[in-house]
Design a protein around this motif. Sequence first.
Motif, PDB file in Angstrom:
ATOM      1  N   VAL A 180      41.265  40.024  50.011  1.00  0.00           N
ATOM      2  CA  VAL A 180      40.613  38.801  49.824  1.00  0.00           C
ATOM      3  C   VAL A 180      40.579  38.103  48.426  1.00  0.00           C
ATOM      4  N   ASP A 181      40.951  37.049  48.238  1.00  0.00           N
ATOM      5  CA  ASP A 181      40.949  35.987  46.939  1.00  0.00           C
ATOM      6  C   ASP A 181      39.489  35.782  46.916  1.00  0.00           C
ATOM      7  N   SER A 182      38.637  36.164  46.416  1.00  0.00           N
ATOM      8  CA  SER A 182      37.111  35.778  46.367  1.00  0.00           C
ATOM      9  C   SER A 182      36.729  35.092  45.126  1.00  0.00           C
ATOM     10  N   ALA A 204      39.933  35.516  37.348  1.00  0.00           N
ATOM     11  CA  ALA A 204      38.902  35.875  36.307  1.00  0.00           C
ATOM     12  C   ALA A 204      38.560  34.659  35.440  1.00  0.00           C
ATOM     13  N   THR A 205      39.591  33.887  35.353  1.00  0.00           N
ATOM     14  CA  THR A 205      39.840  32.484  34.659  1.00  0.00           C
ATOM     15  C   THR A 205      38.657  31.864  34.751  1.00  0.00           C
ATOM     16  N   LYS A 206      37.903  31.939  36.409  1.00  0.00           N
ATOM     17  CA  LYS A 206      37.291  30.921  36.826  1.00  0.00           C
ATOM     18  C   LYS A 206      35.759  31.739  36.651  1.00  0.00           C
ATOM     19  N   TYR A 207      34.859  32.027  37.653  1.00  0.00           N
ATOM     20  CA  TYR A 207      33.642  32.225  37.642  1.00  0.00           C
ATOM     21  C   TYR A 207      33.250  33.435  36.914  1.00  0.00           C
TER      22      TYR A 207
END
Length: 384
Positions: A180-182, A204-207
Amino acid sequence: MRHDSTGRTFAPESIAAQALGWVDAETRAIVSPIHPSTTFLRDPDNQYRSGRVYGRSDNPTFDQAEALVTSLEGGASSMLFASGMAAATAVFLSLSPGDHVVVPEVMYWSLRSWICGPGERFGFRASVVDMTNPEKVAAAIEPDKTRLVWVETPANPLWCVTDIAEVSRIAHAAGALVCVDSTSATPVLTRPLACGADFVMHSATKYLNGHSDVLAGTLTAARTGDFWERVRATRSQVGSIAGPFEAWLLVRGMRTLFLRVRAASKSALAIAEHLEQHPRVLSVMYPGLPSFPTHVVAARQMDGGFGGMLSVRIRGGEEAAVRVASRVSLWKRATSLGGVESLIEHRASVEGPDSPVPRDLLRLSVGIEAAADLIADLDQALAL
Ligand SMILES: *Cc1c(COP(=O)(O)O)cnc(C)c1O
């Protein structure tokens, strides 16, 4: 550090805030050091008792970041990668020639382009299905051939939600693994492994990092085993490993993950509800709106909010949408998501002429500014 020496357990918020409660044994520092070394000393007897050899396989700075992600996802082991794409492609590159995979129609564009283009040159075959419809997933599975079902939920950029438990049940019955891409849900709002998935991936670049200043990706496994070791070997062989400074920044970012995600979710819901009433808006795509088609699954699967991502279709087509984006000032016109600053983008322009995304769609990544400021900025852009 789910348990301390007294045997007490701690909530994930506490574990994240203290980054597992790490304290340096020698200096008593409560923030871990960065280890830039790419190589490690061999013992005089020719052994590597530290377990570390070379920086393309591992780095001590990873330990805390990987352990923290493992704890938040409730998994057995995690690996840090150079980017979300590096993490995701490591899973596909660990398949064998002839393996079949099932991937969603709506998913992160760069990954889908890679899977259905250059990726297939590595020997696997992909079927693209409406992942929100379990019957379509079951129909796409080829017994003994399907090795992996890839899920993204909520899925970029339409934010439709997939029932992870249901898809995992279908995949496992056929002997396939589920990843799953969560990225957009984060471990704050969804725990895919507890729903039955085998692996969870994050850009992990995101949230997880949350400050638009680190490129990194993570994979977490519910249990270790042959496939997981293949993924680890892929990371080392291909060199898709993160840098130590990135790993260190990621730990710092994750300390505030719960505060950031909850604030963004709260504002995103307020913005979605406001825009749904706006005469210049055709539709709002946000899992938290009761009018949204997969809201029922979202309400069951997501916990404590529906995330900071939404999309809106603007009346008047592409030209009107681009015009609205050109008129905001607090929102920043930029791609990416999950940072503390709010971003807006005309998604089809980023994905290019082959994009299936509606041309009138604007994607919004809600940050942690005051919701009233964000709404006022959108209102003035929509009014003109
Ligand atoms: C950004 C993103 C990725 C890719 O991550 P990078 O860190 O940019 O390589 C994958 N999936 C989703 C949902 C994303 O938003």
